[in-house]
Design a protein around this motif. Structure first.
Motif, PDB file in Angstrom:
ATOM      1  N   PHE A 138       0.821  -1.209   0.000  1.00  0.00           N
ATOM      2  CA  PHE A 138       0.000   0.000   0.000  1.00  0.00           C
ATOM      3  C   PHE A 138       0.858   1.264   0.000  1.00  0.00           C
ATOM      4  CE2 PHE A 138       0.453  -0.944   4.555  1.00  0.00           C
ATOM      5  CZ  PHE A 138       0.824   0.286   5.074  1.00  0.00           C
ATOM      6  N   ALA A 139       2.045   1.212   0.633  1.00  0.00           N
ATOM      7  CA  ALA A 139       2.936   2.367   0.647  1.00  0.00           C
ATOM      8  C   ALA A 139       3.583   2.570  -0.722  1.00  0.00           C
ATOM      9  CB  ALA A 139       4.000   2.203   1.727  1.00  0.00           C
ATOM     10  N   LEU A 167      -0.483  15.691   4.880  1.00  0.00           N
ATOM     11  CA  LEU A 167       0.364  14.930   5.795  1.00  0.00           C
ATOM     12  C   LEU A 167       0.314  15.512   7.201  1.00  0.00           C
ATOM     13  CD1 LEU A 167       2.361  12.741   6.513  1.00  0.00           C
ATOM     14  CD2 LEU A 167       4.207  14.174   5.601  1.00  0.00           C
ATOM     15  N   THR A 168       0.446  16.813   7.349  1.00  0.00           N
ATOM     16  CA  THR A 168       0.386  17.394   8.692  1.00  0.00           C
ATOM     17  C   THR A 168      -0.986  17.151   9.321  1.00  0.00           C
ATOM     18  OG1 THR A 168      -0.225  19.581   7.802  1.00  0.00           O
ATOM     19  CG2 THR A 168       2.116  19.161   8.174  1.00  0.00           C
ATOM     20  N   LYS A 169      -2.024  17.123   8.487  1.00  0.00           N
ATOM     21  CA  LYS A 169      -3.373  16.886   9.002  1.00  0.00           C
ATOM     22  C   LYS A 169      -3.510  15.466   9.547  1.00  0.00           C
ATOM     23  CE  LYS A 169      -8.265  16.956   7.641  1.00  0.00           C
ATOM     24  NZ  LYS A 169      -9.220  17.177   6.512  1.00  0.00           N
ATOM     25  N   ILE A 170      -3.044  14.462   8.803  1.00  0.00           N
ATOM     26  CA  ILE A 170      -3.194  13.083   9.268  1.00  0.00           C
ATOM     27  C   ILE A 170      -2.252  12.809  10.444  1.00  0.00           C
ATOM     28  CG2 ILE A 170      -1.541  12.105   7.611  1.00  0.00           C
ATOM     29  CD1 ILE A 170      -4.762  10.446   8.967  1.00  0.00           C
ATOM     30  N   GLN A 191       6.095  13.053   0.731  1.00  0.00           N
ATOM     31  CA  GLN A 191       5.146  13.436   1.784  1.00  0.00           C
ATOM     32  C   GLN A 191       3.740  12.962   1.452  1.00  0.00           C
ATOM     33  OE1 GLN A 191       5.536  17.365   3.771  1.00  0.00           O
ATOM     34  NE2 GLN A 191       6.956  17.846   2.098  1.00  0.00           N
ATOM     35  N   ALA A 192       3.359  13.074   0.176  1.00  0.00           N
ATOM     36  CA  ALA A 192       2.023  12.636  -0.238  1.00  0.00           C
ATOM     37  C   ALA A 192       1.871  11.128  -0.035  1.00  0.00           C
ATOM     38  CB  ALA A 192       1.788  13.005  -1.699  1.00  0.00           C
ATOM     39  N   ALA A 193       2.923  10.364  -0.339  1.00  0.00           N
ATOM     40  CA  ALA A 193       2.871   8.915  -0.150  1.00  0.00           C
ATOM     41  C   ALA A 193       2.737   8.555   1.321  1.00  0.00           C
ATOM     42  CB  ALA A 193       4.123   8.271  -0.752  1.00  0.00           C
ATOM     43  N   VAL A 194       3.467   9.265   2.182  1.00  0.00           N
ATOM     44  CA  VAL A 194       3.389   9.009   3.619  1.00  0.00           C
ATOM     45  C   VAL A 194       2.003   9.366   4.155  1.00  0.00           C
ATOM     46  CG1 VAL A 194       4.327   9.624   5.881  1.00  0.00           C
ATOM     47  CG2 VAL A 194       5.867   9.311   3.939  1.00  0.00           C
ATOM     48  N   ALA A 195       1.430  10.464   3.656  1.00  0.00           N
ATOM     49  CA  ALA A 195       0.085  10.865   4.086  1.00  0.00           C
ATOM     50  C   ALA A 195      -0.927   9.771   3.766  1.00  0.00           C
ATOM     51  CB  ALA A 195      -0.305  12.171   3.406  1.00  0.00           C
ATOM     52  N   ARG A 199      -4.365   5.108   5.416  1.00  0.00           N
ATOM     53  CA  ARG A 199      -4.704   3.694   5.355  1.00  0.00           C
ATOM     54  C   ARG A 199      -4.566   3.043   6.736  1.00  0.00           C
ATOM     55  NH1 ARG A 199      -2.644  -1.638   6.464  1.00  0.00           N
ATOM     56  NH2 ARG A 199      -3.510  -3.073   4.894  1.00  0.00           N
ATOM     57  N   GLU A 200      -3.473   3.353   7.438  1.00  0.00           N
ATOM     58  CA  GLU A 200      -3.250   2.767   8.746  1.00  0.00           C
ATOM     59  C   GLU A 200      -4.283   3.227   9.762  1.00  0.00           C
ATOM     60  OE1 GLU A 200      -1.114   0.337  10.297  1.00  0.00           O
ATOM     61  OE2 GLU A 200      -1.378  -0.108   8.184  1.00  0.00           O
ATOM     62  N   GLN A 201      -4.732   4.456   9.636  1.00  0.00           N
ATOM     63  CA  GLN A 201      -5.747   4.946  10.576  1.00  0.00           C
ATOM     64  C   GLN A 201      -7.030   4.130  10.450  1.00  0.00           C
ATOM     65  OE1 GLN A 201      -7.262   9.111  10.261  1.00  0.00           O
ATOM     66  NE2 GLN A 201      -6.528   9.277  12.359  1.00  0.00           N
ATOM     67  N   GLN A 202      -7.356   3.716   9.239  1.00  0.00           N
ATOM     68  CA  GLN A 202      -8.562   2.911   9.018  1.00  0.00           C
ATOM     69  C   GLN A 202      -8.414   1.504   9.592  1.00  0.00           C
ATOM     70  OE1 GLN A 202      -9.094   2.986   4.782  1.00  0.00           O
ATOM     71  NE2 GLN A 202      -9.696   5.141   4.720  1.00  0.00           N
ATOM     72  N   HIS A 203      -7.185   0.980   9.608  1.00  0.00           N
ATOM     73  CA  HIS A 203      -6.954  -0.406  10.033  1.00  0.00           C
ATOM     74  C   HIS A 203      -6.341  -0.492  11.434  1.00  0.00           C
ATOM     75  CE1 HIS A 203      -7.544  -2.359   6.012  1.00  0.00           C
ATOM     76  NE2 HIS A 203      -7.320  -1.117   5.613  1.00  0.00           N
ATOM     77  N   PHE A 204      -6.175   0.618  12.103  1.00  0.00           N
ATOM     78  CA  PHE A 204      -5.398   0.659  13.344  1.00  0.00           C
ATOM     79  C   PHE A 204      -5.946  -0.319  14.388  1.00  0.00           C
ATOM     80  CE2 PHE A 204      -4.000   2.543  17.427  1.00  0.00           C
ATOM     81  CZ  PHE A 204      -2.630   2.540  17.179  1.00  0.00           C
TER      82      PHE A 204
END
Length: 457
Positions: free
Chosen positions: A79-80, A106-109, A318-322, A327-332
């Motif tokens: 996914f990354a 990115l700063t938002k997430i 940065q866009a890729a990390v965001a 994605r991780e927030q949804q699956h955390f």
């Protein structure tokens, strides 16, 4: 323009021809300039040596199995990689500058994701700074907050840049070592290395500006307990000291250990900078995206350094990390989360390598977290009389050179993670990185089996 350039060249050649006989044009053009003034800035005195450069050269020279440097030799999660592909191919404006202090998504997430973990309302425009890797975050913090004569408490063993960055900022490093305390059966793991509360308290003075906390710790793999983190927090508040918390390995904790962010403790958000790394988080160290979280009262000074140094970090990374964090927030917390899967997979690699190195008499210390573990080599002191290197070099450094040349295996000497005053006390340990793929582990096993066969011959 061309006529002027030609005239300059003719003048240069004429001047060179008037040099004493035998001096060629090439020699004159490549002469080292001589200056009466010192070329390097004084802040660089004594910090030019880098152990990673030396070990990389030896690794290449002997084609050894690299278990020294801390990077994965396998790809980031799918996914990354897909997020990076989309960042490169989808929106052409991602080829351009973004906001200097961080790509807004990115700063938002980061604010949303870590705000929940730290129990804080994090303002993405003021409390988050995106940097060129965690290394960039550390450098920016030291330059922004450490002044001439300020003392910085560093817990040993420590990631080596803490000392050099303190010195470059004009500060004075003050060291306090973790003490190994074997259990009744003599076993020693990373959890057995502990702070002496009295000794730590004695290091705080009126000149103390900052304490560096690294948990999970590199090179030891220690995850600081809640009691230890609370001790550090209490002393920082008592003495009005800032805390820089290097938490790049926070998702790599094993055996049920819990990572405690010091900024989540009462009264610590206001005086803490929490540093993270996308490279360590998503196994993509070459992306060089890091961040620092903290109150605006601290971060405004880091932004001043940042805008007058690198100014901006690559937008596409940065866009890729965001997208990866979204994605991780949804699956955390779920089995599908990379932050659940990755430490489980790396624990198997850890267990494999810890078992394997014991075949030849190395004594590993099981790590609670990070990419690394340390192994005791003191049993080899009298077994290998003719180690390479200078006689006054630390034992572990000479052992590593021998192991690379004779056994084809690379690790790092742990003495480089200590101050000069404590190196000799801890020069009987070496550091291995176990975040490696199956083929690397197999290559390691082959080298270790050959070593074992030699011992039994």
């Amino acid at each position: 323009m061309f006529r002027n350039s030609a005239a300059i060249c003719l003048h240069l050649v004429g001047s060179l021809q008037r040099k004493k006989a035998g001096a060629s044009l090439s020699q004159c053009l490549h002469q080292t300039p001589t200056m009466a003034k010192q070329l390097q800035a004084r802040r660089l005195d004594g910090i030019a040596y880098n152990p990673w450069v030396e070990m990389a050269q030896l690794t290449s020279q002997y084609e050894a199995v690299n278990l020294g440097q801390g990077f994965p030799d396998f790809p980031p999660p799918d996914f990354a990689v897909e997020a990076f592909r989309q960042a490169v191919t989808s929106d052409f404006m991602l080829n351009q500058y973004t906001r200097g202090f961080g790509y807004p998504p990115l700063t938002k997430i980061l604010a949303s994701f870590f705000g929940k973990l730290l129990g804080q309302e994090i303002d993405p425009s003021k409390d988050v700074l995106v940097t060129v890797g965690a290394y960039g975050a550390l450098f920016t913090a030291f330059q922004a907050l450490v002044d001439e004569g300020d003392e910085v408490i560093i817990i040993e063993p420590f990631f080596d840049c803490y000392e050099t960055m303190t010195l470059m900022a004009g500060g004075c490093p003050v060291f306090v070592p973790l003490k190994p305390t074997p259990t009744q059966n003599g076993e020693l793991g990373s959890s057995n290395w502990q702070l002496d509360p009295t000794e730590l308290a004695s290091k705080f003075t009126s000149r103390t500006k900052m304490l560096i906390l690294n948990t999970p710790n590199n090179p030891l793999g220690k995850v600081f307990s809640r009691a230890e983190v609370e001790l550090v927090a209490r002393l920082c508040q008592q003495h009005d000291v800032l805390c820089v918390s290097d938490e790049v390995y926070q998702w790599l904790v094993f055996d049920g250990c819990q990572h405690i962010s010091i900024a989540s403790l009462p009264g610590m958000w206001e005086r803490t900078l929490t540093i993270g790394s996308a490279g360590k988080t998503f196994s993509a160290t070459g992306w060089k995206v890091g961040w620092v979280l903290g109150p605006d009262a601290l971060l405004r000074h880091l932004r001043t350094v940042h805008q007058n140094a690198v100014y901006h970090c690559p937008t596409q990374a940065q866009a890729a990390v965001a997208r990866s964090f979204e994605r991780e927030q949804q699956h955390f917390g779920q089995p599908s989360s990379y932050f659940v899967q990755f430490p489980r997979d790396m624990q198997r690699c850890r267990d494999h390598m810890v078992r394997s190195v014991q075949l030849v008499g190395l004594r590993p210390m099981n790590p609670q977290g990070s990419y690394f573990f340390m192994a005791d080599i003191s049993d080899f002191r009298n077994k290998i009389p003719d180690l390479p290197g200078a006689v006054d070099e630390p034992f572990d450094k000479r052992f590593i050179k021998w192991m690379i040349k004779e056994k084809g295996l690379v690790a790092l000497p742990v003495s480089v993670f200590y101050s000069t005053q404590h190196q000799r006390q801890f020069d009987h340990y070496i550091r291995f990185c176990f975040v490696k793929n199956e083929s690397t582990l197999q290559a390691m096993d082959k080298k270790l089996q050959e070593w074992k066969d030699e011992l039994q011959a």
